[in-house]
Design a protein around this motif. Structure first.
Motif, PDB file in Angstrom:
ATOM      1  N   GLN A   1     -33.057   5.831  16.177  1.00  0.00           N
ATOM      2  CA  GLN A   1     -33.443   7.088  16.823  1.00  0.00           C
ATOM      3  C   GLN A   1     -33.286   7.025  18.339  1.00  0.00           C
ATOM      4  O   GLN A   1     -33.328   8.043  19.008  1.00  0.00           O
ATOM      5  CB  GLN A   1     -34.889   7.436  16.484  1.00  0.00           C
ATOM      6  CG  GLN A   1     -35.114   7.722  15.030  1.00  0.00           C
ATOM      7  CD  GLN A   1     -36.559   7.990  14.723  1.00  0.00           C
ATOM      8  OE1 GLN A   1     -37.382   8.149  15.607  1.00  0.00           O
ATOM      9  NE2 GLN A   1     -36.889   8.041  13.444  1.00  0.00           N
ATOM     10  N   ILE A   2     -33.100   5.841  18.875  1.00  0.00           N
ATOM     11  CA  ILE A   2     -32.995   5.664  20.319  1.00  0.00           C
ATOM     12  C   ILE A   2     -31.521   5.657  20.707  1.00  0.00           C
ATOM     13  O   ILE A   2     -30.737   4.869  20.187  1.00  0.00           O
ATOM     14  CB  ILE A   2     -33.666   4.344  20.760  1.00  0.00           C
ATOM     15  CG1 ILE A   2     -35.132   4.336  20.333  1.00  0.00           C
ATOM     16  CG2 ILE A   2     -33.555   4.168  22.269  1.00  0.00           C
ATOM     17  CD1 ILE A   2     -35.826   3.022  20.540  1.00  0.00           C
ATOM     18  N   ASP A   3     -31.174   6.530  21.630  1.00  0.00           N
ATOM     19  CA  ASP A   3     -29.788   6.666  22.058  1.00  0.00           C
ATOM     20  C   ASP A   3     -29.497   5.716  23.221  1.00  0.00           C
ATOM     21  O   ASP A   3     -29.213   6.138  24.340  1.00  0.00           O
ATOM     22  CB  ASP A   3     -29.503   8.114  22.458  1.00  0.00           C
ATOM     23  CG  ASP A   3     -28.035   8.356  22.693  1.00  0.00           C
ATOM     24  OD1 ASP A   3     -27.220   7.644  22.098  1.00  0.00           O
ATOM     25  OD2 ASP A   3     -27.706   9.263  23.484  1.00  0.00           O
ATOM     26  N   THR A   4     -29.631   4.418  22.958  1.00  0.00           N
ATOM     27  CA  THR A   4     -29.380   3.376  23.951  1.00  0.00           C
ATOM     28  C   THR A   4     -28.662   2.236  23.249  1.00  0.00           C
ATOM     29  O   THR A   4     -29.001   1.883  22.131  1.00  0.00           O
ATOM     30  CB  THR A   4     -30.716   2.851  24.541  1.00  0.00           C
ATOM     31  OG1 THR A   4     -31.433   3.935  25.096  1.00  0.00           O
ATOM     32  CG2 THR A   4     -30.476   1.819  25.604  1.00  0.00           C
ATOM     33  N   ASP A   5     -27.681   1.662  23.931  1.00  0.00           N
ATOM     34  CA  ASP A   5     -26.979   0.513  23.360  1.00  0.00           C
ATOM     35  C   ASP A   5     -27.913  -0.688  23.284  1.00  0.00           C
ATOM     36  O   ASP A   5     -28.997  -0.680  23.848  1.00  0.00           O
ATOM     37  CB  ASP A   5     -25.761   0.162  24.212  1.00  0.00           C
ATOM     38  CG  ASP A   5     -24.685   1.232  24.128  1.00  0.00           C
ATOM     39  OD1 ASP A   5     -24.627   1.946  23.114  1.00  0.00           O
ATOM     40  OD2 ASP A   5     -23.905   1.348  25.085  1.00  0.00           O
ATOM     41  N   CYS A   6     -27.463  -1.717  22.623  1.00  0.00           N
ATOM     42  CA  CYS A   6     -28.248  -2.944  22.466  1.00  0.00           C
ATOM     43  C   CYS A   6     -28.642  -3.486  23.838  1.00  0.00           C
ATOM     44  O   CYS A   6     -27.774  -3.818  24.653  1.00  0.00           O
ATOM     45  CB  CYS A   6     -27.449  -3.981  21.699  1.00  0.00           C
ATOM     46  SG  CYS A   6     -28.306  -5.551  21.462  1.00  0.00           S
ATOM     47  N   THR A   7     -29.922  -3.564  24.091  1.00  0.00           N
ATOM     48  CA  THR A   7     -30.401  -4.043  25.389  1.00  0.00           C
ATOM     49  C   THR A   7     -30.188  -5.547  25.531  1.00  0.00           C
ATOM     50  O   THR A   7     -30.074  -6.052  26.640  1.00  0.00           O
ATOM     51  CB  THR A   7     -31.884  -3.704  25.595  1.00  0.00           C
ATOM     52  OG1 THR A   7     -32.661  -4.262  24.544  1.00  0.00           O
ATOM     53  CG2 THR A   7     -32.094  -2.199  25.631  1.00  0.00           C
ATOM     54  N   ARG A   8     -30.135  -6.259  24.444  1.00  0.00           N
ATOM     55  CA  ARG A   8     -29.900  -7.702  24.516  1.00  0.00           C
ATOM     56  C   ARG A   8     -28.459  -7.973  24.920  1.00  0.00           C
ATOM     57  O   ARG A   8     -28.187  -8.946  25.607  1.00  0.00           O
ATOM     58  CB  ARG A   8     -30.246  -8.365  23.191  1.00  0.00           C
ATOM     59  CG  ARG A   8     -31.754  -8.286  22.931  1.00  0.00           C
ATOM     60  CD  ARG A   8     -32.186  -9.029  21.708  1.00  0.00           C
ATOM     61  NE  ARG A   8     -31.896 -10.436  21.713  1.00  0.00           N
ATOM     62  CZ  ARG A   8     -32.641 -11.361  22.327  1.00  0.00           C
ATOM     63  NH1 ARG A   8     -33.711 -11.009  22.983  1.00  0.00           N
ATOM     64  NH2 ARG A   8     -32.311 -12.629  22.270  1.00  0.00           N
ATOM     65  N   CYS A   9     -27.520  -7.123  24.530  1.00  0.00           N
ATOM     66  CA  CYS A   9     -26.124  -7.264  24.963  1.00  0.00           C
ATOM     67  C   CYS A   9     -26.035  -7.087  26.477  1.00  0.00           C
ATOM     68  O   CYS A   9     -25.341  -7.831  27.157  1.00  0.00           O
ATOM     69  CB  CYS A   9     -25.230  -6.221  24.293  1.00  0.00           C
ATOM     70  SG  CYS A   9     -24.869  -6.549  22.575  1.00  0.00           S
ATOM     71  N   ALA A  10     -26.749  -6.095  26.988  1.00  0.00           N
ATOM     72  CA  ALA A  10     -26.723  -5.827  28.427  1.00  0.00           C
ATOM     73  C   ALA A  10     -27.281  -6.999  29.222  1.00  0.00           C
ATOM     74  O   ALA A  10     -26.857  -7.241  30.356  1.00  0.00           O
ATOM     75  CB  ALA A  10     -27.525  -4.558  28.733  1.00  0.00           C
ATOM     76  N   ASN A  11     -28.203  -7.740  28.635  1.00  0.00           N
ATOM     77  CA  ASN A  11     -28.798  -8.893  29.314  1.00  0.00           C
ATOM     78  C   ASN A  11     -28.064 -10.195  29.011  1.00  0.00           C
ATOM     79  O   ASN A  11     -28.462 -11.248  29.490  1.00  0.00           O
ATOM     80  CB  ASN A  11     -30.275  -9.040  28.916  1.00  0.00           C
ATOM     81  CG  ASN A  11     -31.110  -7.901  29.402  1.00  0.00           C
ATOM     82  OD1 ASN A  11     -30.780  -7.250  30.390  1.00  0.00           O
ATOM     83  ND2 ASN A  11     -32.209  -7.640  28.734  1.00  0.00           N
TER      84      ASN A  11
ATOM     85  N   ALA B   1     -38.711   0.916  25.098  1.00  0.00           N
ATOM     86  CA  ALA B   1     -39.008   0.803  23.668  1.00  0.00           C
ATOM     87  C   ALA B   1     -37.846   0.133  22.952  1.00  0.00           C
ATOM     88  O   ALA B   1     -38.048  -0.721  22.081  1.00  0.00           O
ATOM     89  CB  ALA B   1     -39.292   2.170  23.072  1.00  0.00           C
ATOM     90  N   ALA B   2     -36.618   0.497  23.333  1.00  0.00           N
ATOM     91  CA  ALA B   2     -35.434  -0.110  22.725  1.00  0.00           C
ATOM     92  C   ALA B   2     -35.406  -1.606  22.998  1.00  0.00           C
ATOM     93  O   ALA B   2     -35.115  -2.412  22.109  1.00  0.00           O
ATOM     94  CB  ALA B   2     -34.167   0.546  23.259  1.00  0.00           C
ATOM     95  N   GLU B   3     -35.736  -1.991  24.229  1.00  0.00           N
ATOM     96  CA  GLU B   3     -35.742  -3.410  24.588  1.00  0.00           C
ATOM     97  C   GLU B   3     -36.773  -4.185  23.771  1.00  0.00           C
ATOM     98  O   GLU B   3     -36.488  -5.268  23.257  1.00  0.00           O
ATOM     99  CB  GLU B   3     -36.036  -3.557  26.077  1.00  0.00           C
ATOM    100  CG  GLU B   3     -35.930  -4.963  26.576  1.00  0.00           C
ATOM    101  CD  GLU B   3     -36.064  -5.058  28.088  1.00  0.00           C
ATOM    102  OE1 GLU B   3     -36.055  -6.197  28.583  1.00  0.00           O
ATOM    103  OE2 GLU B   3     -36.188  -4.028  28.757  1.00  0.00           O
ATOM    104  N   LYS B   4     -37.952  -3.618  23.593  1.00  0.00           N
ATOM    105  CA  LYS B   4     -38.996  -4.289  22.811  1.00  0.00           C
ATOM    106  C   LYS B   4     -38.589  -4.411  21.349  1.00  0.00           C
ATOM    107  O   LYS B   4     -38.809  -5.451  20.718  1.00  0.00           O
ATOM    108  CB  LYS B   4     -40.313  -3.547  22.955  1.00  0.00           C
ATOM    109  CG  LYS B   4     -40.909  -3.715  24.334  1.00  0.00           C
ATOM    110  CD  LYS B   4     -42.196  -2.988  24.493  1.00  0.00           C
ATOM    111  CE  LYS B   4     -42.635  -3.119  25.944  1.00  0.00           C
ATOM    112  NZ  LYS B   4     -43.992  -2.806  26.177  1.00  0.00           N
ATOM    113  N   LEU B   5     -37.989  -3.376  20.804  1.00  0.00           N
ATOM    114  CA  LEU B   5     -37.541  -3.424  19.409  1.00  0.00           C
ATOM    115  C   LEU B   5     -36.423  -4.447  19.237  1.00  0.00           C
ATOM    116  O   LEU B   5     -36.414  -5.207  18.257  1.00  0.00           O
ATOM    117  CB  LEU B   5     -37.081  -2.040  18.955  1.00  0.00           C
ATOM    118  CG  LEU B   5     -38.186  -1.015  18.751  1.00  0.00           C
ATOM    119  CD1 LEU B   5     -37.586   0.363  18.525  1.00  0.00           C
ATOM    120  CD2 LEU B   5     -39.077  -1.397  17.589  1.00  0.00           C
TER     121      LEU B   5
END
Length: 55
Positions: free
Chosen positions: A39-49, A6-10
């Motif tokens: 509300q999502i406890d995940t770092d920026c998924t675009r940074c990880a990619n 969900a974080a990745e899609k957002l």
């Protein structure tokens, strides 16, 4: 409540809005997507990619 997918899609939707709409797109992303994303406890998924240009 929400997970990594969900974080990745957002994150991808916010990036697309910014790319297409510029400042207006970013304003929409901040108003609509940001409250849910916080509300999502995940770092920026675009940074990880390696795709994020903001961080």
């Amino acid at each position: 409540m929400f997970g990594r997918k969900a974080a990745e899609k957002l994150d991808n939707t916010a990036a697309a809005l910014h790319k297409v709409g510029g400042k207006a797109g970013e304003a929409v992303a901040n108003a609509v997507i940001a409250p849910v994303r916080r509300q999502i406890d995940t770092d920026c998924t675009r940074c990880a990619n390696g795709k994020c240009k903001k961080h």
